[in-house]
Design a protein around this motif. Structure first.
Motif, PDB file in Angstrom:
ATOM      1  N   LEU A  18       0.823  -1.216   0.000  1.00 58.10           N
ATOM      2  CA  LEU A  18       0.000   0.000   0.000  1.00 58.10           C
ATOM      3  C   LEU A  18       0.853   1.261   0.000  1.00 58.10           C
ATOM      4  O   LEU A  18       0.378   2.336  -0.365  1.00 58.10           O
ATOM      5  CB  LEU A  18      -0.920   0.003   1.217  1.00 58.10           C
ATOM      6  CG  LEU A  18      -2.052  -1.037   1.196  1.00 58.10           C
ATOM      7  CD1 LEU A  18      -2.641  -1.202   2.588  1.00 58.10           C
ATOM      8  CD2 LEU A  18      -3.134  -0.624   0.221  1.00 58.10           C
ATOM      9  N   ALA A  22      -3.684  -3.480  -2.897  1.00 58.86           N
ATOM     10  CA  ALA A  22      -2.911  -2.329  -3.376  1.00 58.86           C
ATOM     11  C   ALA A  22      -3.135  -2.189  -4.877  1.00 58.86           C
ATOM     12  O   ALA A  22      -2.359  -2.671  -5.686  1.00 58.86           O
ATOM     13  CB  ALA A  22      -1.429  -2.524  -3.055  1.00 58.86           C
ATOM     14  N   ARG A  54      -5.724   4.595   3.481  1.00 55.19           N
ATOM     15  CA  ARG A  54      -5.020   3.339   3.271  1.00 55.19           C
ATOM     16  C   ARG A  54      -4.898   2.491   4.536  1.00 55.19           C
ATOM     17  O   ARG A  54      -4.264   1.436   4.522  1.00 55.19           O
ATOM     18  CB  ARG A  54      -3.613   3.614   2.741  1.00 55.19           C
ATOM     19  CG  ARG A  54      -3.638   4.236   1.379  1.00 55.19           C
ATOM     20  CD  ARG A  54      -2.222   4.448   0.874  1.00 55.19           C
ATOM     21  NE  ARG A  54      -2.270   5.176  -0.397  1.00 55.19           N
ATOM     22  CZ  ARG A  54      -1.202   5.403  -1.125  1.00 55.19           C
ATOM     23  NH1 ARG A  54      -0.021   4.971  -0.743  1.00 55.19           N
ATOM     24  NH2 ARG A  54      -1.311   6.063  -2.266  1.00 55.19           N
ATOM     25  N   THR A 106      -4.130   2.761  -4.792  1.00 56.95           N
ATOM     26  CA  THR A 106      -5.436   3.004  -4.193  1.00 56.95           C
ATOM     27  C   THR A 106      -5.767   1.797  -3.316  1.00 56.95           C
ATOM     28  O   THR A 106      -5.620   0.659  -3.757  1.00 56.95           O
ATOM     29  CB  THR A 106      -6.513   3.142  -5.286  1.00 56.95           C
ATOM     30  OG1 THR A 106      -6.105   4.160  -6.186  1.00 56.95           O
ATOM     31  CG2 THR A 106      -7.855   3.497  -4.674  1.00 56.95           C
ATOM     32  N   ALA A 107      -6.175   2.088  -2.091  1.00 55.58           N
ATOM     33  CA  ALA A 107      -6.557   0.991  -1.204  1.00 55.58           C
ATOM     34  C   ALA A 107      -7.930   0.510  -1.625  1.00 55.58           C
ATOM     35  O   ALA A 107      -8.910   1.241  -1.529  1.00 55.58           O
ATOM     36  CB  ALA A 107      -6.575   1.471   0.238  1.00 55.58           C
TER      37      ALA A 107
END
Lengths: 460, 415
Positions: free
Chosen positions: A204, A313, A275, A221-222
């Protein structure tokens, strides 16, 4: 200052596999992890499937590395005792769009070198998974899809890496990077770490680390995936992994058995700004229950053991980003999504070759220790509580402390004596299954907590 | 592997199992073996450190731990053999048991088997409470185990889900551990627990009870609960309540995994094994007693089941000829389940001459109606309420006019 040959940032399943691989050569490797345990971020909460790679986009790096990783990890699991069950999977089509998409999926599988997938009619589908709800129109079998224990996989890599001399630095967050002509200095929350080469396996945080090296290749981007885990009593309902058929209208959810004997429903897919947010949501759980009720109504009658959210991730690229910047002696492993568990060993192998080309001297280390053996956690093998001979040698394996999951005091003791002991109760859960069962601690929570406090010297 | 062949094996050394064992040790020739997975016998009362135990079975009032010790002593004095740290991991398709003990695996082949494995509270995931994970979330069982057996400490500010008897037991435990209960939530329009306990409880303990609410989600901070979100069911209005401890009480489910694993018929509503009035399950020689079949009634009622089942086990060992099924008993909503639910020809009335039922809504002055195949058999107003969160007891005499082989008997409530 000690200068390592390589520093690997991130001790998830990929970072641990990379550290283990590089430590097979005469290299001084440091494995640097921000959290307090290995596999404590994206690696701990995935769908625990060992993928054949049948549905990868042909021509991508992912499509090459997943099948190779499948073969490598299958063999490694056999050597180390990581639980794997070759259940196979069936994709089920519930509407005409999905039915029409199946031949294309089979062609894609063939393009990916996977030839065992077969289109099947509804009778076969219901014969394979009788508990499916009404309305299945057909399907496709993927006999190679398997289920695996993701926690022991990361731990086995890490234990092997340590046995090969890797230095593991937990609770050490990389905050800045200073590149020099000979080596790079990682400014961390626990002091500086210097290394000639740096591998970014930060999951992440991979885009942030990439930025420290002057790259702007992707944004992580989470992507939250929520999952519901049903009681082991539900296991006979799901003899195989039931996969959705992806169409242009989206991707459904899967129902999968787990090696611990549960059944999993999920995941959702939702991009989050935060995140670190691994909370479950009302909307997510409600949508899973609604979808699950259609796919397998009887599953919803079973007790829910747990639910959780994992973060993938994701990046704006459709593929893994694996790249070596020879000038900066820096390698990046970005955008490794849920297939990264399967591909972990082949990613490590692939990266090793790239580093070799880029000039990292690789001299095989003589006298490598044999692979570790991980504790027996899967239901397909005889576990310690079922092993008369073992109990007669050591009575602690006959003392069950977590009744639902049948975890013995001997196994809890062993977890604390392992090369990487748990630092919190979640770490203990991943190593032993203690308190993961249906009662969620009603009977054993206090006792397991006491054993943890006793072993770690914490508590009152 | 060692093999044991007792006359009777009892699984679970709680009030039902220990009482059954004490009776059976007197009644039958041969060994009565109790298998208990914990280190100390006694079951839930071991860590329920308040008074009120022993009322109906021992005609005295004592604390939970004292009650547990006494039942244990009585069973041993009567000659039962109690094996602790002995976990039954499987029941065969007959009545043979696989047991894990510190001295190795044991196979137990009894002539009769009594399952008395009790019940547990549903944990957070099963209640679909979303939000953050974090330390500080307990069931009452976990909390009382922590406080009374391990002298551990929960937090300082607790929210309790539920307002039934066990919920107030949690309030007392929290108070003893220095944790204030800032709110009790219950989805019921009125609190479920006995009025006698509830009113003084509310006054003395000063706990606000939010009726008609549900706990929606948990917020966490640094790995510990920091707040919960509570919703008013009718209006959907939500509020945030700061707390560091959440106790999930009630919402019982029988610990039925052995019963289910071996294939006994289960009641889909209570999820416990189906039993007849002699507490026989669907398999000859296998019996069930206690909160496994009625999740949950008080410990003394579970203990009296134990006494009742002992007589039935004795008859079985004496080669009784079991009667055919005369009729089943069923219930209409808001009643959820009834135990026992099978009546055989020639059998005794149920334990204490009562059927045990569960209701999902409060009926303060219930009229119980009994029908068989559409024919009204009885209609009686009972002087006690049918109240969610505790067992509703119906006298057996209401079924006096039921006829064998005339279809199922249905119980329903009129307001």
């Amino acid at each position: 200052m000690r200068i390592h040959d390589v520093a690997v940032i991130g001790a998830g399943v990929v970072g641990c596999a990379v550290a283990r691989e590089l430590a097979a050569y005469e290299l001084d490797v440091a494995l640097v992890e921000a959290r307090d345990d290995v596999g404590d971020a994206t690696s701990k909460a995935n769908t625990a499937i060992l993928h054949t790679g049948f549905d990868a986009a042909p021509g991508t790096l992912e499509s090459r590395l997943v099948p190779r990783g499948y073969a490598l990890l299958s063999r490694y699991a056999g050597e180390t005792g990581i639980a794997v069950e070759p259940t196979g999977a069936v994709l089920v089509a519930w509407d005409d769009d999905q039915l029409a998409a199946l031949p294309g999926l089979r062609d894609k599988a063939v393009a990916n070198g996977y030839h065992a997938a077969e289109l099947v009619g509804p009778d076969f589908v219901y014969g394979t998974v009788p508990a499916l709800g009404p309305g299945a129109l057909g399907g496709m079998t993927v006999p190679g899809e398997s289920i695996i224990d993701p926690w022991s996989t990361t731990l086995a890599f890490a234990y092997d890496a340590l046995a090969r001399g890797v230095g593991l630095r937990l609770g050490t967050r990389v905050e800045a990077v200073e590149s020099g002509p000979e080596f790079t200095v990682l400014r961390t929350s626990r002091g500086d770490i210097a290394a000639r080469w740096v591998v970014n396996a930060a999951g992440l945080g991979a885009d942030v680390i990439d930025g420290h090296f002057g790259h702007r290749r992707f944004t992580v981007t989470a992507r939250r995936g929520e999952l519901i885990v049903f009681d082991t009593a539900a296991r006979p309902l799901a003899p195989k992994i039931v996969l959705p058929v992806p169409t242009s209208r989206g991707k459904g959810v899967l129902i999968s058995p787990t090696v611990f004997g549960n059944v999993m429903l999920g995941p959702t897919s939702e991009d989050l700004p935060d995140r670190t947010d691994t909370s479950t949501s009302e909307a997510g759980i409600a949508s899973l229950l609604e979808k699950g009720r259609r796919i397998m109504p009887s599953l919803l009658e079973e007790e829910i053991t747990t639910s959780y959210a994992g973060l993938r991730a994701a990046t704006e690229h459709g593929d893994y980003v694996v790249d070596v910047d020879a000038g900066k002696r820096y390698a990046c492993l970005g955008g490794i999504r849920s297939t990264g568990l399967t591909a972990s060993m082949s990613i490590a192998e692939h990266l090793r070759d790239l580093l070799d080309t880029a000039g990292l001297p690789l001299k095989p280390r003589a006298g490598l220790p044999p692979p570790v053996r991980v504790p027996v956690l899967g239901e397909a093998s005889a576990r310690p509580y079922q092993n008369d001979e073992l109990i007669r040698r050591d009575a602690e394996y006959g003392r069950i402390v977590c009744f639902c999951e049948k975890v013995t005091r001997g196994e809890v003791r062993d977890a604390f004596a392992a090369p990487i002991p748990p630092r919190d109760l979640n770490g203990l859960r991943r190593r032993t299954r203690a308190t993961l069962g249906r009662c969620q601690g009603f009977f054993c929570g206090a006792e397991v907590g006491r054993l943890f406090d006793e072993a770690t010297g914490t508590g009152d | 592997m060692e093999t044991m062949t007792p006359a009777v094996a009892v699984v679970g050394a709680g009030p039902a199992g220990l009482t059954a064992a004490a009776e059976l040790a007197r009644l039958v020739d041969g060994e009565v073996l109790v298998l208990e997975r914990e280190r100390v016998p006694g079951g839930i009362p071991r860590h329920s450190d308040h008074t009120g135990y022993g009322l109906r079975d021992l005609r005295r009032v004592m604390t939970g731990p004292g009650y547990a010790r006494l039942l244990h002593r009585r069973a041993e004095r009567a000659g039962a053999r109690i094996l602790t740290e002995a976990t039954v991991t499987r029941v065969s398709d007959g009545r043979e048991l696989e047991v894990t003990t510190p001295s190795g695996l044991v196979r137990v082949e009894p002539h009769a088997l009594v399952l008395a494995t009790g019940a547990r509270e549903r944990p957070r995931p099963a209640r679909l409470i979303t939000g953050d994970r974090g330390a500080g979330i307990y069931t009452t069982g976990h909390l009382q185990n922590l406080v009374h057996l391990h002298h551990g400490r929960p937090g300082k500010r607790a929210v309790i889900v539920g307002a039934e008897l066990v919920s107030w037991s949690a309030v007392l435990t929290l108070r003893e551990a220095g944790c204030r209960t800032v709110l009790m939530t219950t989805s019921q329009p009125v609190p479920e627990s006995y009025a006698a306990f509830h009113l003084p409880g509310r006054a003395l303990l000063r706990v606000p009870v939010a009726t008609g609410t549900r706990l929606v989600s948990v917020e966490g901070d640094a790995g510990r609960v920091s707040a919960v979100v509570v919703e008013q069911v009718g209006t959907g209005r939500r509020r945030r309540v700061e707390c560091d401890t959440v106790v999930l009480t009630g919402d019982w489910i029988p610990d039925h995994e052995l019963a289910r694993g071996t294939g006994l018929d289960l009641d889909p509503r209570s999820r416990g094994p189906v039993v007849d009035t002699a507490l026989r399950t669907s398999r000859p020689g296998v019996f069930a007693a206690g909160n496994l079949i009625h999740p949950v009634d008080t410990a003394d009622i579970a203990a009296l089941d134990g006494r009742h089942v002992a007589a039935a086990v004795q008859r079985w060992l004496g080669d009784e000829r079991m009667g055919e099924v005369a009729f089943d008993i069923e219930v209409d909503a808001p009643l959820r389940w009834v135990a026992p639910s099978v009546v055989r020809r020639g059998d005794p009335p149920p334990a204490r001459g009562r059927l045990l039922l569960w209701t999902d809504t409060l009926v303060r002055s219930p009229v119980v109606r009994v029908h068989q195949a559409g024919r009204p058999l009885a209609r009686r107003r009972l002087p006690w309420p049918a109240s969610p969160g505790r067992v509703f007891r119906v006298p057996w005499s209401l079924l006096a006019r039921a006829r064998p082989d005339a279809g199922p008997v249905r119980l329903s409530l009129a307001r």
